[in-house]
Design a protein around this motif. Structure first.
Motif, PDB file in Angstrom:
ATOM      1  N   GLY A  16      -6.359   1.329   7.018  1.00  0.00           N
ATOM      2  CA  GLY A  16      -5.966   1.924   5.757  1.00  0.00           C
ATOM      3  C   GLY A  16      -4.712   1.167   5.084  1.00  0.00           C
ATOM      4  N   PHE A  17      -3.894   0.348   5.991  1.00  0.00           N
ATOM      5  CA  PHE A  17      -2.818  -0.315   5.489  1.00  0.00           C
ATOM      6  C   PHE A  17      -3.199  -1.652   4.751  1.00  0.00           C
ATOM      7  CE2 PHE A  17      -0.908   2.391   8.582  1.00  0.00           C
ATOM      8  CZ  PHE A  17      -0.109   2.861   8.197  1.00  0.00           C
ATOM      9  N   TYR A  18      -4.610  -2.109   4.743  1.00  0.00           N
ATOM     10  CA  TYR A  18      -5.077  -3.231   4.437  1.00  0.00           C
ATOM     11  C   TYR A  18      -6.233  -2.969   3.171  1.00  0.00           C
ATOM     12  CZ  TYR A  18      -2.257  -5.576   7.841  1.00  0.00           C
ATOM     13  OH  TYR A  18      -1.194  -6.095   8.613  1.00  0.00           O
ATOM     14  N   VAL A  64      -1.420   7.784   5.796  1.00  0.00           N
ATOM     15  CA  VAL A  64      -2.528   6.648   5.581  1.00  0.00           C
ATOM     16  C   VAL A  64      -3.134   6.459   7.075  1.00  0.00           C
ATOM     17  CG1 VAL A  64      -2.384   4.092   5.278  1.00  0.00           C
ATOM     18  CG2 VAL A  64      -1.265   5.423   3.629  1.00  0.00           C
ATOM     19  N   PHE A  65      -2.305   6.530   8.102  1.00  0.00           N
ATOM     20  CA  PHE A  65      -2.985   6.319   9.351  1.00  0.00           C
ATOM     21  C   PHE A  65      -3.979   7.013   9.763  1.00  0.00           C
ATOM     22  CE2 PHE A  65      -2.658   6.340  13.858  1.00  0.00           C
ATOM     23  CZ  PHE A  65      -3.381   5.036  14.299  1.00  0.00           C
ATOM     24  N   LEU A  66      -3.535   8.520   9.166  1.00  0.00           N
ATOM     25  CA  LEU A  66      -4.607   9.648   9.585  1.00  0.00           C
ATOM     26  C   LEU A  66      -5.696   9.433   8.980  1.00  0.00           C
ATOM     27  CD1 LEU A  66      -2.098  12.510   9.960  1.00  0.00           C
ATOM     28  CD2 LEU A  66      -3.201  11.370  11.874  1.00  0.00           C
ATOM     29  N   GLU A  67      -5.606   8.953   7.510  1.00  0.00           N
ATOM     30  CA  GLU A  67      -7.115   8.884   6.912  1.00  0.00           C
ATOM     31  C   GLU A  67      -7.841   7.570   7.140  1.00  0.00           C
ATOM     32  OE1 GLU A  67      -5.449   8.033   2.699  1.00  0.00           O
ATOM     33  OE2 GLU A  67      -4.843  10.297   2.607  1.00  0.00           O
ATOM     34  N   ARG A  68      -7.337   6.393   7.694  1.00  0.00           N
ATOM     35  CA  ARG A  68      -8.249   5.207   8.007  1.00  0.00           C
ATOM     36  C   ARG A  68      -7.724   4.453   8.987  1.00  0.00           C
ATOM     37  NH1 ARG A  68     -10.008   2.770   2.026  1.00  0.00           N
ATOM     38  NH2 ARG A  68     -10.623   4.948   0.910  1.00  0.00           N
ATOM     39  N   VAL A 117       0.670  -0.900  -0.023  1.00  0.00           N
ATOM     40  CA  VAL A 117       0.042  -0.037   0.016  1.00  0.00           C
ATOM     41  C   VAL A 117       0.848   0.924  -0.025  1.00  0.00           C
ATOM     42  CG1 VAL A 117      -1.632   1.362   1.568  1.00  0.00           C
ATOM     43  CG2 VAL A 117      -2.205  -0.984   1.003  1.00  0.00           C
ATOM     44  N   LEU A 118       1.770   1.367   1.008  1.00  0.00           N
ATOM     45  CA  LEU A 118       2.699   2.326   0.997  1.00  0.00           C
ATOM     46  C   LEU A 118       3.470   2.618  -0.410  1.00  0.00           C
ATOM     47  CD1 LEU A 118       4.221   1.968   4.494  1.00  0.00           C
ATOM     48  CD2 LEU A 118       2.516   3.436   3.814  1.00  0.00           C
TER      49      LEU A 118
END
Length: 337
Positions: A303-305, A295-299, A271-272
């Motif tokens: 978000g990483f999955y 990504v962490f702030l968004e979801r 993802v990154l």
């Protein structure tokens, strides 16, 4: 990686070298003098065809997964629901036609053929050099062989991968994008004079993902194959009259499980790297840590999955097809006993 012995591998070896370290059933025949380039060409062709066949089967799923991973604004609503895969596919088909589901696939094939060729060949030869006797045939060494093979093939073909991602990411254009336009854009986007290093943006996180994915994939496939050949399962998983060749169902199952396990292990990094690869398109160029924070702030952790369900649906048939076609191509080309 194959399910039968290799007749003429590239690497040389001594009489003390055990055949099991050179093939997946222990019946390889070592070339004792010069490298066998006939084997190299045939093995490369087998790997390349296997990779192309696997990618073609899952091309529409790959396109949608990339759109989800990179948070394409037109597809964010679809990525949050279980039915998002089907609604996104329908949206693409009705808006741009069926061919849009395969957008970027030509670039994918151009990259996959050399990637798969190098990947399979490198794995075979690394096993020759690293696993030189039965006592050295450990899961850790198998994992290292797979990881190094993946790293080698990735470095060689990465610019083609970046072009493929850019083609797949773009969904709305005034003019159809071409390879030439994409290459020009990438070349100059980080400076007026341009730089070839631009074609390797995102290579760092890509390598972080490739190492565990390739290593886990090869290792899991080998372990599954060995398990299927155990005395308990052999009557159900081996072809009639053979002590090594797996049935079609067994072989496809080994590949499917290998792909799903490898996908689970490496998906957050995947993802990154997708985010970094398209960062210059959406105006958010950043490093690994900054991208991870965004990504962490968004979801949150989810978000990483994002898109992992599609990843499972895609990777199982893809990896299964890759291993299966590779084995059958090698038999057809005469480099398996």
């Amino acid at each position: 990686m194959s399910d039968a012995g290799i007749r003429s591998p590239l690497a040389t070896g001594s009489s003390k070298t055990n055949g099991h370290s050179h093939s997946l059933d222990g019946r390889s025949k070592l070339c004792e003098s010069s490298p066998n380039w006939n084997f190299v060409l045939k093995n490369g062709l087998a790997g390349g065809v296997a990779g192309c066949a696997a990618k073609t089967i899952v091309a529409p799923l790959e396109r949608i997964k990339i759109l989800f991973q990179t948070a394409n604004p037109h597809f964010i609503p679809h990525s949050t629901s279980w039915s998002g895969l089907f609604t996104a596919a329908r949206h693409i088909r009705t808006s741009h036609g069926v061919s849009a589901l395969f957008k970027g696939h030509s670039a994918s094939l151009m990259r996959v053929f050399p990637y798969a060729s190098i990947n399979f060949l490198a794995y075979e030869q690394l096993r020759v050099g690293i696993i030189r006797s039965p006592e050295k045939d450990t899961p850790f060494r198998r994992f290292c062989c797979g990881s190094m093979a993946g790293a080698i093939s990735t470095v060689v073909t990465y610019p083609l991968e970046l072009i493929r991602i850019r083609l797949a990411f773009e969904t709305v254009h005034n003019k159809p994008l071409s390879w030439l336009r994409i290459c020009r854009t990438i070349y100059v986007e980080r400076g007026v004079r341009g730089a070839l290093l631009n074609f390797y943006q995102g290579l760092g996180p890509t390598m972080l993902g490739v190492l565990p994915y390739a290593g886990t994939s090869f290792l899991t496939h080998d372990l599954m194959r060995d398990w299927c050949r155990s005395p308990v399962l052999a009557p159900y998983t081996l072809e009639v009259g053979s002590s090594t060749r797996l049935t079609t169902v067994a072989q496809l199952s080994c590949g499917a499980v290998a792909g799903m396990v490898a996908q689970t292990v490496s998906y957050p990094i995947d993802v990154l790297r997708r985010r970094i690869q398209v960062g210059t398109v959406v105006g958010t160029r950043s490093g690994i840590m900054e991208t991870a924070h965004r990504v962490f702030l968004e979801r949150g952790l989810r978000g990483f999955y994002v898109g992992l369900t599609i990843g499972y649906v895609k990777v199982a048939p893809m990896v299964a097809t890759s291993f299966y076609v590779y084995d059958r191509m090698k038999r057809w080309l005469g480099i398996l006993e």
